[in-house]
Design a protein around this motif. Structure first.
Motif, PDB file in Angstrom:
ATOM      1  N   ASP A  62       1.201 -24.491  44.579  1.00  0.00           N
ATOM      2  CA  ASP A  62       2.613 -24.872  44.632  1.00  0.00           C
ATOM      3  C   ASP A  62       3.345 -24.008  45.645  1.00  0.00           C
ATOM      4  O   ASP A  62       3.007 -22.831  45.850  1.00  0.00           O
ATOM      5  N   GLU A  63       4.364 -24.594  46.238  1.00  0.00           N
ATOM      6  CA  GLU A  63       5.143 -23.874  47.233  1.00  0.00           C
ATOM      7  C   GLU A  63       5.885 -22.705  46.593  1.00  0.00           C
ATOM      8  O   GLU A  63       5.952 -21.613  47.140  1.00  0.00           O
TER       9      GLU A  63
ATOM     10  N   MET B 271      -0.945 -26.693  50.384  1.00  0.00           N
ATOM     11  CA  MET B 271       0.266 -26.560  49.589  1.00  0.00           C
ATOM     12  C   MET B 271       0.611 -27.888  48.927  1.00  0.00           C
ATOM     13  O   MET B 271       0.380 -28.972  49.484  1.00  0.00           O
ATOM     14  N   GLY B 272       1.168 -27.798  47.730  1.00  0.00           N
ATOM     15  CA  GLY B 272       1.469 -28.999  46.962  1.00  0.00           C
ATOM     16  C   GLY B 272       2.503 -29.905  47.623  1.00  0.00           C
ATOM     17  O   GLY B 272       2.562 -31.100  47.317  1.00  0.00           O
ATOM     18  N   ASN B 273       3.321 -29.373  48.520  1.00  0.00           N
ATOM     19  CA  ASN B 273       4.352 -30.186  49.172  1.00  0.00           C
ATOM     20  C   ASN B 273       3.969 -30.550  50.604  1.00  0.00           C
ATOM     21  O   ASN B 273       4.827 -30.880  51.422  1.00  0.00           O
ATOM     22  N   ALA B 274       2.645 -30.454  50.920  1.00  0.00           N
ATOM     23  CA  ALA B 274       2.198 -30.769  52.280  1.00  0.00           C
ATOM     24  C   ALA B 274       2.507 -32.221  52.622  1.00  0.00           C
ATOM     25  O   ALA B 274       2.396 -33.123  51.770  1.00  0.00           O
TER      26      ALA B 274
ATOM     27  N   ARG C  79      -0.095 -24.190  40.191  1.00  0.00           N
ATOM     28  CA  ARG C  79      -1.469 -24.585  40.451  1.00  0.00           C
ATOM     29  C   ARG C  79      -2.107 -23.591  41.415  1.00  0.00           C
ATOM     30  O   ARG C  79      -1.423 -22.807  42.061  1.00  0.00           O
ATOM     31  N   GLY C  80      -3.430 -23.669  41.495  1.00  0.00           N
ATOM     32  CA  GLY C  80      -4.133 -22.795  42.415  1.00  0.00           C
ATOM     33  C   GLY C  80      -4.112 -21.352  41.947  1.00  0.00           C
ATOM     34  O   GLY C  80      -4.033 -21.050  40.753  1.00  0.00           O
TER      35      GLY C  80
ATOM     36  N   GLN D  28       0.061 -40.286  52.311  1.00  0.00           N
ATOM     37  CA  GLN D  28      -0.550 -39.623  51.164  1.00  0.00           C
ATOM     38  C   GLN D  28      -0.005 -38.202  51.003  1.00  0.00           C
ATOM     39  O   GLN D  28       0.332 -37.531  51.978  1.00  0.00           O
ATOM     40  N   SER D  29       0.097 -37.783  49.752  1.00  0.00           N
ATOM     41  CA  SER D  29       0.495 -36.419  49.406  1.00  0.00           C
ATOM     42  C   SER D  29      -0.609 -35.792  48.574  1.00  0.00           C
ATOM     43  O   SER D  29      -1.465 -36.490  48.019  1.00  0.00           O
TER      44      SER D  29
END
Length: 577
Positions: free
Chosen positions: A364-365, A272-275, A401-402, A323-324
């Motif tokens: 994305d979440e 997920m983009g907000n991991a 995304r994704g 890191q993100s």
């Protein structure tokens, strides 16, 4: 006697003594003059079939004649015979140096005097047999050769009951593994060998004294448990009824580091983009069939290593501290190497490795709805064209995304103006949004000259979102019909609307073009117009037509104006001036 009279007997003059003659009917031989005592004479005689239509004649027979006494005569100058070992009989011979044979004094039959053994006696006996005239005392000798034949009395015997050997599992196919040996007390026997395991083959050497076992396939320590091959080797003699013997062969394999670690099928992950930093992305696993320990590492640039880290023991891939997930891409590829330590096997140590491509999809979440940013499509396509003509390409956007950002297009509706029945005139590329004709279009035979297409776009997220776009397609006329003429005022046409709810539309009296004259936002989804075409003849003639206009609230704007000749209001004619 009658049958005998068919044969006539003749003396062959060439090579025959002149002192004799042959009676043609009886075959009796008589002297024609006195012959000398103690001399040998030879005449040649043949027989002829006197009744045969085609001459049938025997070959000449030599007849030896001697005046006076002569010793006994053998039919052959020498004799050859054979006898199997172990035969016994009451036999004597004239010269019996071997004390093995005897001869019947009356009939001349030679028989064995004792049991003969092929393995201990000589294989060939040279005998002299004498025939004696008891009245005159004359005698004759002849040579008799007796061959002793071997009888298949014994079963082959291996030198060992079990043959064992140890080899490395990676030896090439065709490698000699072990030599086996067997013997047979039958002196004339030749042995041959076979094995019962197709992984091996055997070659006979040394007249069957030995057999060399070779690999006929690949050996495998890791998939064979226990780690050895056990099978039978069979020795067969060449007797008429072969005798066989068996022995056991055990080939033990040494483990060799010949198997690189193999990754399982878990090679795709979603992030997920907000991991948050430290989040586990995926755990990769590789198995080494040799039993070696496996370690994991990245095989890539520092950019990847700066974002992700991998536990060398467990294969756990995670976001590094601080890191993100990257924001500039929706997919990342990682090359992961799994390496064994060669601990399974003895020296020399051989290290093997393999690499897998790991795919990480970033999503994305929050899934945002795809959107047609511009739905103002108004394409045209000519009639009578072959299927496959590109009509228009529609485009939608998605900020995700994704999978949430991957779009798929489809056509949900194709209708003609004024006709609610769905059509199948077009197809769409689900990936690119390009729309093509599916069949030839004919402007003259369709209910309307306008087609309306509704296109759906949908993302590929787990809970997919979609958007719609409806737009008209104009079917352009081509000059595929011959014109007809009306002369004078009969060809002048005037158009008018006789049924126009709320005066929403207007019509050009000369051309018949219908246009929107006001806002359609508060109007029902369907408007029915009735138009009339009137010529200027005397008396004037007219025709009415009902025109259906479909309105879609998803436009959120007035419906497009109808281009010239897009309505059903037209007259088939051209002024002849």
């Amino acid at each position: 006697m009658g049958a005998q009279r068919l044969c006539k007997y003749y003396k062959e003059n060439v090579g025959s003594s002149p002192y004799f003659e042959v009676d043609r009917d009886t075959g009796e031989i008589r002297t024609t003059e006195a012959i000398t005592s103690g001399l040998d004479y030879v005449i040649k005689v043949y027989a002829l079939d006197s009744k045969a239509t085609v001459q049938q004649k025997t070959g000449p027979v030599d007849i030896n004649i001697r005046r006076g006494q002569r010793p006994p005569q053998f039919y052959s100058s020498s004799y050859v015979a054979s006898v199997e070992e172990s035969n016994q009989a009451d036999q004597t011979v004239t010269e019996n140096r071997f004390q093995a044979f005897d001869v019947d004094v009356e009939e001349g039959k030679v028989k064995t005097l004792r049991t003969l053994d092929y393995e201990s006696d000589q294989r060939t006996f040279d005998l002299t047999v004498r025939a004696e005239d008891t009245l005159s005392g004359f005698s004759s000798d002849v040579k008799l050769t007796v061959h002793l034949l071997d009888r298949n009395e014994f079963t082959p015997l291996f030198s060992k009951s079990t043959f064992t050997v140890t080899v490395d599992e990676d030896i090439p196919i065709g490698t000699s593994v072990i030599e086996v040996s067997a013997s047979d007390k039958d002196g004339s026997t030749v042995l041959s060998y076979t094995v019962t395991d197709p992984t091996f083959s055997i070659t006979t050497t040394g007249n069957g004294q030995k057999g060399v076992i070779k690999t006929n396939g690949t050996l495998d320590y890791d998939r064979k448990f226990p780690h050895y091959y056990e099978f039978k080797v069979i020795a067969s003699d060449n007797g008429a009824t072969p005798r066989t013997a068996e022995a056991r062969v055990i080939v033990t394999t040494n483990n060799v580091n010949d198997q690189a670690p193999q990754f399982d099928d878990n090679k795709v992950a979603t992030l997920m983009g907000n991991a948050e930093p430290g989040t586990t992305v995926i755990i990769v696993r590789a198995v080494d069939e040799d039993g070696d320990a496996v370690t994991y590492s990245f095989d890539g640039g520092m950019t990847v290593k700066d974002v992700f880290e991998i536990d060398q023991s467990t294969g756990r891939i995670s976001l590094r501290a601080g890191q993100s997930p990257p924001t500039d891409r929706d997919q990342i590829f990682l090359n992961v190497t799994a390496k064994d330590d060669g601990s399974c096997c003895s020296n020399p140590v051989r290290i093997l490795s393999s690499t897998a491509l790991i795919t990480i999809n970033i999503e994305d979440e929050e899934n945002q709805k795809p959107k047609f940013e511009n739905c103002n499509y108004s394409p045209s396509v000519k009639e009578e064209q072959d299927p496959g003509v590109e009509v228009v390409k529609v485009t939608a956007t998605d900020r995700n995304r994704g999978q949430n950002g991957k779009l798929e297009y489809s056509i949900t509706s194709i209708k003609e103006l004024g006709d609610n029945q769905e059509k199948n005139y077009f197809r769409i590329n689900s990936t690119t949004g390009q729309i093509y004709t599916r069949e030839k279009l004919d402007r003259e035979t369709q209910f309307s000259k306008n087609l309306f297409i509704t296109v759906k776009v949908q993302d590929k997220g787990s809970n997919p979102l979609d958007d719609y776009c409806t737009f008209p397609v104009n079917i352009q006329d081509i000059n595929d019909n011959d014109p007809s003429f009306d002369l004078g005022s009969n060809a002048d046409i005037q158009y008018s609307l006789i049924d126009n709810p709320n005066s929403l539309f207007r019509i050009n009296a000369d051309t018949g073009d219908i246009e929107v004259s006001g806002s359609l936002l508060a109007t029902d989804t369907s408007v029915i117009l009735k138009a009339r075409a009137t010529d200027q003849g005397n008396p004037p003639r007219s025709g009415d037509v009902t025109d259906h206009h479909l309105l879609d609230d998803r436009f959120q704007r007035p419906a497009p104006s109808v281009e010239p000749h897009q309505s059903d209001l037209h007259c088939k004619g051209v002024r002849g001036r």
